[in-house]
Design a protein around this motif. Structure first.
Motif, PDB file in Angstrom:
ATOM      1  N   ASP A  12     -45.036  85.592  86.516  1.00 46.80           N
ATOM      2  CA  ASP A  12     -44.672  85.284  87.898  1.00 46.80           C
ATOM      3  C   ASP A  12     -44.337  86.526  88.719  1.00 46.80           C
ATOM      4  OD1 ASP A  12     -44.993  82.552  87.550  1.00 46.80           O
ATOM      5  OD2 ASP A  12     -42.945  82.297  86.808  1.00 46.80           O
ATOM      6  N   HIS A  13     -44.431  87.684  88.101  1.00 46.88           N
ATOM      7  CA  HIS A  13     -44.122  88.921  88.816  1.00 46.88           C
ATOM      8  C   HIS A  13     -45.237  89.211  89.824  1.00 46.88           C
ATOM      9  CE1 HIS A  13     -42.094  92.662  89.535  1.00 46.88           C
ATOM     10  NE2 HIS A  13     -43.137  93.383  89.185  1.00 46.88           N
ATOM     11  N   LEU A  14     -44.880  89.692  91.009  1.00 46.78           N
ATOM     12  CA  LEU A  14     -45.865  89.941  92.056  1.00 46.78           C
ATOM     13  C   LEU A  14     -46.699  91.180  91.746  1.00 46.78           C
ATOM     14  CD1 LEU A  14     -43.835  89.195  95.326  1.00 46.78           C
ATOM     15  CD2 LEU A  14     -45.718  87.853  94.375  1.00 46.78           C
ATOM     16  N   ALA A  15     -48.002  90.992  91.716  1.00 46.43           N
ATOM     17  CA  ALA A  15     -48.917  92.133  91.577  1.00 46.43           C
ATOM     18  C   ALA A  15     -49.159  92.780  92.926  1.00 46.43           C
ATOM     19  CB  ALA A  15     -50.240  91.675  90.966  1.00 46.43           C
ATOM     20  N   THR A  16     -49.235  91.955  93.959  1.00 46.63           N
ATOM     21  CA  THR A  16     -49.446  92.487  95.311  1.00 46.63           C
ATOM     22  C   THR A  16     -48.962  91.483  96.346  1.00 46.63           C
ATOM     23  OG1 THR A  16     -51.095  93.477  96.802  1.00 46.63           O
ATOM     24  CG2 THR A  16     -51.790  91.563  95.549  1.00 46.63           C
ATOM     25  N   ILE A  17     -48.607  92.014  97.505  1.00 44.41           N
ATOM     26  CA  ILE A  17     -48.153  91.163  98.606  1.00 44.41           C
ATOM     27  C   ILE A  17     -48.590  91.800  99.916  1.00 44.41           C
ATOM     28  CG2 ILE A  17     -45.875  92.295  98.634  1.00 44.41           C
ATOM     29  CD1 ILE A  17     -44.715  89.596  99.551  1.00 44.41           C
ATOM     30  N   LEU A  18     -49.079  90.986 100.842  1.00 45.80           N
ATOM     31  CA  LEU A  18     -49.405  91.487 102.170  1.00 45.80           C
ATOM     32  C   LEU A  18     -48.110  91.839 102.896  1.00 45.80           C
ATOM     33  CD1 LEU A  18     -52.252  89.122 103.410  1.00 45.80           C
ATOM     34  CD2 LEU A  18     -52.440  91.310 102.219  1.00 45.80           C
ATOM     35  N   ALA A  19     -48.151  92.893 103.680  1.00 45.27           N
ATOM     36  CA  ALA A  19     -46.940  93.408 104.313  1.00 45.27           C
ATOM     37  C   ALA A  19     -46.246  92.370 105.184  1.00 45.27           C
ATOM     38  CB  ALA A  19     -47.271  94.660 105.132  1.00 45.27           C
ATOM     39  N   ASP A  20     -47.022  91.474 105.806  1.00 43.94           N
ATOM     40  CA  ASP A  20     -46.404  90.467 106.673  1.00 43.94           C
ATOM     41  C   ASP A  20     -45.853  89.280 105.885  1.00 43.94           C
ATOM     42  OD1 ASP A  20     -48.662  89.071 105.917  1.00 43.94           O
ATOM     43  OD2 ASP A  20     -49.499  88.890 107.938  1.00 43.94           O
ATOM     44  N   GLY A  21     -46.016  89.312 104.558  1.00 43.57           N
ATOM     45  CA  GLY A  21     -45.482  88.256 103.700  1.00 43.57           C
ATOM     46  C   GLY A  21     -46.306  86.985 103.671  1.00 43.57           C
ATOM     47  N   SER A  22     -47.457  86.978 104.332  1.00 45.60           N
ATOM     48  CA  SER A  22     -48.241  85.745 104.453  1.00 45.60           C
ATOM     49  C   SER A  22     -48.946  85.354 103.165  1.00 45.60           C
ATOM     50  CB  SER A  22     -49.273  85.891 105.574  1.00 45.60           C
ATOM     51  OG  SER A  22     -50.173  86.949 105.297  1.00 45.60           O
ATOM     52  N   ARG A  23     -49.274  86.324 102.319  1.00 46.98           N
ATOM     53  CA  ARG A  23     -49.981  86.024 101.077  1.00 46.98           C
ATOM     54  C   ARG A  23     -49.503  86.960  99.985  1.00 46.98           C
ATOM     55  NH1 ARG A  23     -56.209  85.934 101.255  1.00 46.98           N
ATOM     56  NH2 ARG A  23     -55.827  84.856  99.275  1.00 46.98           N
ATOM     57  N   SER A  24     -49.586  86.475  98.758  1.00 48.49           N
ATOM     58  CA  SER A  24     -49.212  87.293  97.613  1.00 48.49           C
ATOM     59  C   SER A  24     -50.031  86.854  96.412  1.00 48.49           C
ATOM     60  CB  SER A  24     -47.718  87.182  97.323  1.00 48.49           C
ATOM     61  OG  SER A  24     -47.374  85.841  96.981  1.00 48.49           O
ATOM     62  N   LEU A  25     -49.986  87.662  95.367  1.00 52.09           N
ATOM     63  CA  LEU A  25     -50.740  87.381  94.150  1.00 52.09           C
ATOM     64  C   LEU A  25     -49.875  87.784  92.960  1.00 52.09           C
ATOM     65  CD1 LEU A  25     -53.642  86.469  93.267  1.00 52.09           C
ATOM     66  CD2 LEU A  25     -54.190  88.897  93.050  1.00 52.09           C
TER      67      LEU A  25
END
Length: 504
Positions: A12-25
């Motif tokens: 469940d650890h975030l590999a990446t996140i868009l700066a605006d917080g709208s999407r993550s992976l």
């Protein structure tokens, strides 16, 4: 290490996140999508050693496609989103790509679709928009049976002509085999699952790509900016408690030109390391950044070719201001026009010996030109510099940018470093233009801070500023003004675009 490890231990650890917080992976999601993508590649007949193109803006899909290709044993060609359809088609044809994943946000994507007949490969598949997600959906979540490690084949930015693919031999190792460069980065910067890296530059460029994907091998979270903005970068460092950021000197200049109140508004105390490269950094700019950020700014010199590198830490740099450091894992040779080695302190072409082998795809002449005439295992990126008595390297300029006026060599970088510090200057390019008597003369093309100030009075002040601080023969004899200089999103100046206005 490999993202797969963290998909198991920290799913469940975030590999990446868009700066605006709208999407993550998350790492588990990255593993699933990458495996599906690798199966999809095989369904298209894309095998080990083939190539694919990634023509995407900074976003989640970039990593999905990258890691799918990495475990499918293919060459990964990131393509600049600033390119025209014609230039993108050139790279796809030159690399022999069998697939390109693009997006409707790429301005020239639709034009490429409309002119698909200009592409050589009959097997090329073009995906756009949400088609990537749809294409991989039916495929298994488990790894493909014949996994091999793929690697990027980055095309040069083309500042001095057509871009060329930098091709290194694939390792033929397992996709999740240990990577020496990852271990070195871990030792140098302490990357782990607690690290948060901010990527303010386009992922299609070599350095941002490397300093995003290799930390993902070590469990880090990557925060992606759609494009660089000085104040927004400070805000994001505070918001996400960023620990590392990789930058270029142009970004330093933009940050330092923010009003003091803006610079002091944000808490950047989470930063542990800032790394910069890509161009020589003006000494005063670096000093001001160290005063502001503290002694956490390191520097390196290297190219996509991987033939050698140097590195220098903040405290070392204060002892050797202007240096890009000592060689790391290779040996530096400074050579003259005929290949002769030059003494300490004398400028010449920088060669590395003992680094990785590489070739420029489909360009044996350029590959040959990058080698020393007598020592074929010495290679150069085309930069000019010198070493001091302690082995520290100092960059002077690109050989291709050198101005020869009356038989004297003049390096524009020195003049640019001075002018960009001037409060009335936002950006600058210094070039040689034709001169009937001297061959070339020095001209500066300035992007002023305030366009309304452009004109003779500002030009005279800037020329006088140069003459006060530099030998007169190095100073511009004239200054033109431009509302916006042609810079790559990574900060590199397209100097040839400026130069051709005067030489056409």
């Amino acid at each position: 290490m490999h993202p797969r490890v963290f998909a198991k231990t920290h799913p469940d650890h975030l590999a990446t996140i868009l700066a605006d917080g709208s999407r993550s992976l998350r790492y588990a999601e990255l593993e699933t999508r990458a495996n599906k993508g690798a199966h999809y590649f095989r369904s298209l007949g894309i095998d080990n050693g083939d190539a694919i193109g990634i023509w995407l803006p900074n976003g989640i899909e970039f990593f999905e496609v990258y890691w799918a290709a990495q475990r499918a044993g293919v060459y990964i060609c990131p393509i600049s989103t600033q390119l025209t359809a014609e230039d993108a088609a050139y790279i796809l044809n030159d690399s022999g790509a069998k697939l390109v994943v693009t997006d409707i946000l790429v301005k020239s994507a639709q034009e490429l679709l409309d002119r698909k007949s200009s592409l050589i490969s009959d097997t090329l598949v073009i995906l756009e928009g949400t088609q990537w997600t749809e294409a991989i959906a039916p495929f298994p979540e488990k790894p493909i049976a014949d996994e091999r490690a793929g690697y990027q084949m980055v095309y040069s930015s083309g500042t001095t002509g057509r871009p060329k693919g930098v091709r290194v031999p694939l390792s033929d190792e397992a996709a999740d085999a240990p990577m020496v460069r990852a271990k070195l980065m871990q030792q140098s910067f302490g990357f782990d699952e607690h690290s948060v890296l901010l990527t303010p530059a386009p992922l299609y460029h070599a350095a941002p790509l490397i300093f995003s994907t290799i930390p993902q091998r070590l469990g880090a979270t990557i925060v992606i900016m759609p494009k660089f903005d000085a104040e927004d970068m400070l805000r994001l460092i505070e918001k996400y408690r960023v620990t590392f950021v990789q930058m270029v000197p142009t970004m330093f200049v933009r940050l330092l030109k923010l009003p003091k109140a803006v610079r002091e508004r944000y808490d950047i105390s989470s930063l542990q390391n800032v790394l910069h490269a890509a161009a020589p950094c003006p000494i005063e700019t670096k000093r001001q950044m160290l005063d502001w950020f503290g002694p956490i700014i390191s520097e390196y010199y290297a190219g996509s070719e991987g033939n050698g590198s140097t590195a220098i830490g903040p405290l070392e740099w204060l002892e050797k201001p202007g240096s890009v450091g000592k060689a790391q894992g290779a040996t530096i040779h400074i050579c003259g026009e005929n290949g002769e080695e030059l003494p300490v302190g004398e400028d010449g072409l920088i060669y590395f010996a003992g680094g990785e082998d590489f070739e420029y795809l489909n360009d044996p002449q350029k590959t040959k030109d990058s080698r020393h005439p007598e020592h074929p295992n010495w290679s150069t990126l085309g930069d000019i510099g010198h070493v001091d008595e302690d082995g520290y390297l100092y960059l002077t300029d690109r050989k291709s940018f050198m101005i020869i006026s009356g038989g004297v060599n003049i390096y524009p970088q020195e003049v640019e470093n001075l002018l960009v510090q001037h409060p009335d200057v936002d950006d600058v390019a210094v070039i040689g233009i034709p001169n009937a008597d001297m061959g070339e003369e020095v001209k500066a093309v300035v992007q002023p801070k305030n366009w309304d100030q452009s004109g003779k009075a500002l030009a005279d002040r800037l020329i006088e500023h140069c003459r006060t601080n530099l030998s007169h023969y190095k100073c511009p004899q004239s200054i033109d003004f431009d509302r916006k200089l042609p810079r790559h999103e990574t900060g590199k100046l397209y100097k040839q675009e400026v130069r051709k206005r005067y030489w056409s």
